[in-house]
Design a protein around this motif. Structure first.
Motif, PDB file in Angstrom:
ATOM      1  N   PHE A  68       0.915  -1.060  -0.042  1.00 36.41           N
ATOM      2  CA  PHE A  68      -0.127  -0.027  -0.124  1.00 36.41           C
ATOM      3  C   PHE A  68       0.820   1.221  -0.084  1.00 36.41           C
ATOM      4  N   PRO A  69       0.651   2.351  -1.017  1.00 38.72           N
ATOM      5  CA  PRO A  69       1.436   3.460  -0.795  1.00 38.72           C
ATOM      6  C   PRO A  69       1.038   4.271   0.419  1.00 38.72           C
ATOM      7  N   ASP A  70       2.186   4.921   0.872  1.00 40.10           N
ATOM      8  CA  ASP A  70       1.705   5.699   2.205  1.00 40.10           C
ATOM      9  C   ASP A  70       0.689   6.655   1.940  1.00 40.10           C
ATOM     10  N   ASN A  71       0.544   7.384   0.898  1.00 38.82           N
ATOM     11  CA  ASN A  71      -0.359   8.341   0.888  1.00 38.82           C
ATOM     12  C   ASN A  71      -1.839   7.845   0.420  1.00 38.82           C
ATOM     13  N   ILE A 123      -7.927  16.479  -4.740  1.00 43.07           N
ATOM     14  CA  ILE A 123      -7.599  15.177  -4.155  1.00 43.07           C
ATOM     15  C   ILE A 123      -7.001  14.131  -5.270  1.00 43.07           C
ATOM     16  N   LYS A 124      -5.830  13.767  -4.652  1.00 43.39           N
ATOM     17  CA  LYS A 124      -4.772  12.920  -5.558  1.00 43.39           C
ATOM     18  C   LYS A 124      -5.371  11.347  -5.384  1.00 43.39           C
ATOM     19  N   SER A 125      -5.097  10.743  -6.675  1.00 46.16           N
ATOM     20  CA  SER A 125      -5.372   9.384  -6.784  1.00 46.16           C
ATOM     21  C   SER A 125      -4.334   8.460  -7.252  1.00 46.16           C
ATOM     22  N   ILE A 126      -4.228   7.246  -7.117  1.00 48.46           N
ATOM     23  CA  ILE A 126      -2.900   6.354  -7.224  1.00 48.46           C
ATOM     24  C   ILE A 126      -3.475   5.472  -8.494  1.00 48.46           C
ATOM     25  N   LEU A 168     -14.425  -5.829 -11.639  1.00 49.29           N
ATOM     26  CA  LEU A 168     -14.154  -4.791 -10.688  1.00 49.29           C
ATOM     27  C   LEU A 168     -12.753  -3.841 -10.980  1.00 49.29           C
ATOM     28  N   ARG A 169     -12.962  -2.828 -10.446  1.00 48.83           N
ATOM     29  CA  ARG A 169     -11.342  -1.964 -10.440  1.00 48.83           C
ATOM     30  C   ARG A 169     -11.515  -1.012  -9.106  1.00 48.83           C
ATOM     31  N   VAL A 170     -10.347  -0.817  -8.913  1.00 52.70           N
ATOM     32  CA  VAL A 170     -10.123   0.069  -7.352  1.00 52.70           C
ATOM     33  C   VAL A 170      -9.128   1.134  -7.511  1.00 52.70           C
ATOM     34  N   MET A 171      -9.495   2.249  -7.130  1.00 50.98           N
ATOM     35  CA  MET A 171      -8.408   3.354  -7.233  1.00 50.98           C
ATOM     36  C   MET A 171      -8.156   3.970  -5.728  1.00 50.98           C
ATOM     37  N   LEU A 172      -7.092   4.054  -5.540  1.00 51.00           N
ATOM     38  CA  LEU A 172      -6.808   4.428  -4.062  1.00 51.00           C
ATOM     39  C   LEU A 172      -6.804   5.942  -3.929  1.00 51.00           C
ATOM     40  N   ILE A 173      -7.225   6.611  -2.988  1.00 43.76           N
ATOM     41  CA  ILE A 173      -7.140   8.154  -2.938  1.00 43.76           C
ATOM     42  C   ILE A 173      -6.626   8.591  -1.650  1.00 43.76           C
ATOM     43  N   ASP A 174      -6.157   9.962  -1.659  1.00 44.42           N
ATOM     44  CA  ASP A 174      -5.196  10.380  -0.613  1.00 44.42           C
ATOM     45  C   ASP A 174      -6.015  11.048   0.591  1.00 44.42           C
ATOM     46  N   ILE A 175      -7.221  10.755   0.413  1.00 41.82           N
ATOM     47  CA  ILE A 175      -7.902  11.222   1.636  1.00 41.82           C
ATOM     48  C   ILE A 175      -8.838  10.260   2.486  1.00 41.82           C
ATOM     49  N   GLU A 176      -8.859  10.416   3.752  1.00 43.17           N
ATOM     50  CA  GLU A 176      -9.578   9.273   4.605  1.00 43.17           C
ATOM     51  C   GLU A 176     -11.086   9.611   4.570  1.00 43.17           C
TER      52      GLU A 176
END
Ligand code: B12
Ligand code: SF4
Ligand code: SF4
Length: 272
Positions: A68-71, A123-126, A168-176
């Motif tokens: 998992f990326p830190d952000n 908001i940044k996404s990975i 399915l597909r998943v995108m990680l984002i930098d906000i909780e």
């Protein structure tokens, strides 16, 4: 990034609505803490390593190991329906972007969602991936915790709307953001297990994973009977039966593989 709770609730709805506007059949959100402690993420490192179809060899990385990326603080999960009458959405074609037409659709929805999040909400996404070894997460677990459905006895995500016939597909984002959370849905409860009977490789015949061994109750196919080595034999056969086709977007010839979906098509859940 910090943002007030009331704004987060609004943001949550905005993200889901936007994903659906862009063409997702279903969408939800899972908090990264919940995702990290979900069954597949906990068990994968303890299982015998699997190097079959759906995995990639990456120097210095164990197959199945999620990083998992830190952000990354939350994950947006989307599903695109793959109904019986559009089987071509699931056909893998070498040389086609994303591998399948369905994946291409999933990728473009998330790409547009990422641009909107960055431009309109800062908001940044990975960048999402498919293969775990290329940076993906376990998508079915993400989908369950994001409220899209449950894991059925066929070991697939089953949704009330479309049964297992989604990708399915998943995108990680930098906000909780808090997880949507699981829904109360279980189509397997009084079902005659058509999925298991349909499998040409008898991949559900015997329990091979045990709660005591892995210290968790949520096992593949719920009770630990799904055998990915058996299933992979079918996938390898499907590759051997692949045929050359024209990839129109690139004017090249690529091999088309139609992977087995029998445990998926046999499932009555979500049929209208
Ligand atoms: C590698 C891979 C394969 C491999 C290995 C599969 C495996 N399960 O190990 C092979 C090639 C065999 C395979 C086969 C198939 N795959 Co595949 N595969 C993947 C991939 C890349 C990783 C999956 C993985 O390794 N899981 C790890 C193992 C440890 O977990 P598991 O066996 O799934 O068991 C876990 C769950 O059951 C979960 N669980 C059980 N109960 C509960 C309860 C709760 C509350 C929660 C949260 C979780 C949970 O915990 C178990 C671990 O303990 C994913 C994409 C991704 N990045 O996630 C697609 C993916 C899972 N595959 C998919 C599909 C469609 C298929 C096939 C139908 C083939 C096809 N036509 O594409 C078959 C179905 C086989 C089956 N019945 O499960 C879809 C599933 C869609 C859905 N509706 O569920 C995915 C998500 C890809 C996508 N584009 O959407 N696959
Ligand atoms: S066929 Fe029945 S037991 Fe199998 S996944 Fe579907 S609802 Fe569950
Ligand atoms: S995808 Fe085919 S081989 Fe694999 S478990 Fe399902 S029915 Fe069996």
């Amino acid at each position: 990034m910090s943002i007030q709770t009331t704004n987060k609730i609004t943001l949550y709805s905005e993200i889901i609505d936007k994903a659906r506007d862009l063409g997702a059949s279903l969408a939800g959100i899972v908090n990264i803490h919940d995702l990290k402690s979900s069954p597949s993420h906990l068990i994968s490192g303890k299982m015998v390593e699997f190097g079959g179809v759906g995995t990639k060899k990456v120097e210095g990385k164990k197959s199945g190991q999620v990083e998992f990326p830190d952000n990354a603080h939350s994950a947006v999960v989307i599903a695109v329906k793959h109904p019986f009458e559009l089987p071509e959405l699931d056909w893998w074609v070498k040389g086609l972007k994303g591998g399948t037409q369905g994946n291409l659709k999933l990728i473009s929805i998330l790409s547009e969602l990422a641009q909107w999040l960055e431009k309109e909400r800062n908001i940044k996404s990975i960048k999402p991936a498919y293969h775990i070894e290329h940076g993906a997460v376990y998508m079915k677990d993400a989908a369950v915790l994001a409220g899209l459905g449950c894991i059925g006895k066929n070991n697939m995500l089953i949704t009330p709307e479309f049964g297992p016939r989604v990708r399915l597909r998943v995108m990680l984002i930098d906000i909780e953001i808090p997880s949507t959370g699981q829904i109360n849905y279980d189509p397997c409860d009084d079902c005659k297990e058509y999925c298991k009977k349909a499998c040409p490789q008898n991949a559900f015949d015997k329990q091979i994973y045990f709660s005591e061994e892995f210290a968790q109750n949520e096992l593949p196919s719920r009770t630990g009977v799904y055998n990915r080595i058996q299933c992979n034999i079918q996938m390898q056969n499907d590759i051997l039966n692949g045929k050359d086709v024209n990839v129109e977007s690139k004017s090249i010839v690529g091999k088309e593989v139609r992977y087995c979906r029998l445990c998926e098509f046999a499932c009555p859940a979500g049929k209208v």
